[in-house]
Scaffold this motif. Structure first.
Motif, PDB file in Angstrom:
ATOM      1  N   ASP A  99       2.821   7.129 -13.477  1.00 34.96           N
ATOM      2  CA  ASP A  99       2.679   8.337 -14.300  1.00 34.96           C
ATOM      3  C   ASP A  99       1.567   8.220 -15.331  1.00 34.96           C
ATOM      4  N   GLU A 100       1.214   7.002 -15.741  1.00 34.11           N
ATOM      5  CA  GLU A 100       0.131   6.808 -16.704  1.00 34.11           C
ATOM      6  C   GLU A 100      -1.202   6.885 -15.961  1.00 34.11           C
ATOM      7  N   VAL A 101      -1.957   7.940 -16.235  1.00 34.11           N
ATOM      8  CA  VAL A 101      -3.161   8.232 -15.460  1.00 34.11           C
ATOM      9  C   VAL A 101      -4.181   7.101 -15.488  1.00 34.11           C
ATOM     10  N   LEU A 102      -4.410   6.481 -16.633  1.00 33.55           N
ATOM     11  CA  LEU A 102      -5.400   5.406 -16.718  1.00 33.55           C
ATOM     12  C   LEU A 102      -4.957   4.170 -15.947  1.00 33.55           C
ATOM     13  N   ILE A 103      -3.689   3.870 -16.000  1.00 32.67           N
ATOM     14  CA  ILE A 103      -3.162   2.735 -15.237  1.00 32.67           C
ATOM     15  C   ILE A 103      -3.272   3.036 -13.745  1.00 32.67           C
TER      16      ILE A 103
ATOM     17  N   VAL B  30      -5.292   0.851 -10.923  1.00 27.65           N
ATOM     18  CA  VAL B  30      -4.663   0.319  -9.708  1.00 27.65           C
ATOM     19  C   VAL B  30      -5.385   0.836  -8.471  1.00 27.65           C
ATOM     20  N   VAL B  31      -5.675   2.128  -8.452  1.00 31.85           N
ATOM     21  CA  VAL B  31      -6.372   2.733  -7.315  1.00 31.85           C
ATOM     22  C   VAL B  31      -7.741   2.079  -7.138  1.00 31.85           C
TER      23      VAL B  31
ATOM     24  N   SER C 125      -6.705   2.082   1.862  1.00 34.07           N
ATOM     25  CA  SER C 125      -6.719   3.533   1.698  1.00 34.07           C
ATOM     26  C   SER C 125      -5.583   3.879   0.754  1.00 34.07           C
ATOM     27  N   ILE C 126      -5.838   4.795  -0.161  1.00 32.89           N
ATOM     28  CA  ILE C 126      -4.877   5.082  -1.226  1.00 32.89           C
ATOM     29  C   ILE C 126      -4.445   6.542  -1.186  1.00 32.89           C
ATOM     30  N   ILE C 127      -3.148   6.749  -1.388  1.00 35.61           N
ATOM     31  CA  ILE C 127      -2.579   8.062  -1.661  1.00 35.61           C
ATOM     32  C   ILE C 127      -1.934   7.931  -3.035  1.00 35.61           C
ATOM     33  N   GLU C 128      -2.141   8.912  -3.891  1.00 35.85           N
ATOM     34  CA  GLU C 128      -1.621   8.837  -5.261  1.00 35.85           C
ATOM     35  C   GLU C 128      -0.493   9.837  -5.482  1.00 35.85           C
ATOM     36  N   ALA C 129       0.441   9.431  -6.335  1.00 37.56           N
ATOM     37  CA  ALA C 129       1.490  10.327  -6.814  1.00 37.56           C
ATOM     38  C   ALA C 129       1.736   9.993  -8.279  1.00 37.56           C
ATOM     39  N   CYS C 130       2.040  11.025  -9.086  1.00 35.42           N
ATOM     40  CA  CYS C 130       2.205  10.803 -10.525  1.00 35.42           C
ATOM     41  C   CYS C 130       3.663  10.624 -10.941  1.00 35.42           C
ATOM     42  N   ASN C 131       4.602  10.788 -10.016  1.00 31.48           N
ATOM     43  CA  ASN C 131       6.007  10.559 -10.337  1.00 31.48           C
ATOM     44  C   ASN C 131       6.804  10.354  -9.055  1.00 31.48           C
ATOM     45  N   GLY C 132       8.056   9.976  -9.206  1.00 25.50           N
ATOM     46  CA  GLY C 132       8.899   9.675  -8.054  1.00 25.50           C
ATOM     47  C   GLY C 132       9.161  10.863  -7.153  1.00 25.50           C
ATOM     48  N   ARG C 133       9.375  12.020  -7.728  1.00 23.44           N
ATOM     49  CA  ARG C 133       9.641  13.224  -6.932  1.00 23.44           C
ATOM     50  C   ARG C 133       8.432  13.557  -6.052  1.00 23.44           C
ATOM     51  N   GLU C 134       7.239  13.523  -6.654  1.00 21.60           N
ATOM     52  CA  GLU C 134       6.022  13.787  -5.880  1.00 21.60           C
ATOM     53  C   GLU C 134       5.850  12.735  -4.775  1.00 21.60           C
ATOM     54  N   ALA C 135       6.160  11.493  -5.070  1.00 19.23           N
ATOM     55  CA  ALA C 135       6.035  10.421  -4.080  1.00 19.23           C
ATOM     56  C   ALA C 135       6.962  10.646  -2.889  1.00 19.23           C
TER      57      ALA C 135
ATOM     58  N   PHE D 225       3.634   1.253  -3.733  1.00 18.80           N
ATOM     59  CA  PHE D 225       3.366   0.476  -4.939  1.00 18.80           C
ATOM     60  C   PHE D 225       3.764   1.371  -6.102  1.00 18.80           C
ATOM     61  N   THR D 226       4.886   1.057  -6.760  1.00 16.54           N
ATOM     62  CA  THR D 226       5.415   1.973  -7.770  1.00 16.54           C
ATOM     63  C   THR D 226       5.775   1.298  -9.078  1.00 16.54           C
ATOM     64  N   ASP D 227       5.526   2.025 -10.154  1.00 13.31           N
ATOM     65  CA  ASP D 227       6.019   1.651 -11.467  1.00 13.31           C
ATOM     66  C   ASP D 227       7.499   2.024 -11.526  1.00 13.31           C
TER      67      ASP D 227
END
Length: 124
Positions: free
Chosen positions: A13-17, A21-22, A31-41, A55-57
């Protein structure tokens, strides 16, 4: 040595982090797919069949934190390797889904890379 290619779903969820990581994982050839929270993931995981690694926080806003996400992914997509990270200590690794790994922040990208390689190369 050639690295096994993998598609990694990065959930932070922390955009800079997340950007860091990306950048690190992209530089290693993933190859990377991004999500900003668990629901989106969870929604992303339903859309993309080819995800190899989650890879999740742990600490994220909303109703699906990283541990819940990891357990949901393990139940619905057991072929996906799971790496969980947090800036806080994990209270008992028994809370992690079987076969997943936990790395406290800050972690070394070389350690994460080695774990991804191990997860991708394991026999199906």
């Amino acid at each position: 040595m050639q690295s096994a290619q993998a598609i990694v779903l990065v959930v932070e969820d922390e955009v800079l982090i997340r950007m860091d990581v990306v950048d690190q994982l992209s530089a290693l050839g993933y190859s990377i797919i991004e999500a900003c929270n668990g629901r989106e993931a969870l929604e992303v995981a339903q859309q993309y069949e080819a995800i190899d690694i989650l890879f999740t926080d742990i600490d994220m806003p909303g109703d699906v934190d990283g541990l819940t996400l990891a357990h949901e992914i393990r139940a619905s997509r057991p072929e996906i390797g799971i790496i969980v990270t947090s800036g806080k200590p994990l209270l008992g690794e028994a809370r992690l889904p079987e076969g997943s790994r936990f790395y406290p922040k800050p972690y070394l990208s070389t350690t994460v890379h080695a774990t991804i390689q191990e997860m991708v190369m394991r026999p199906g």
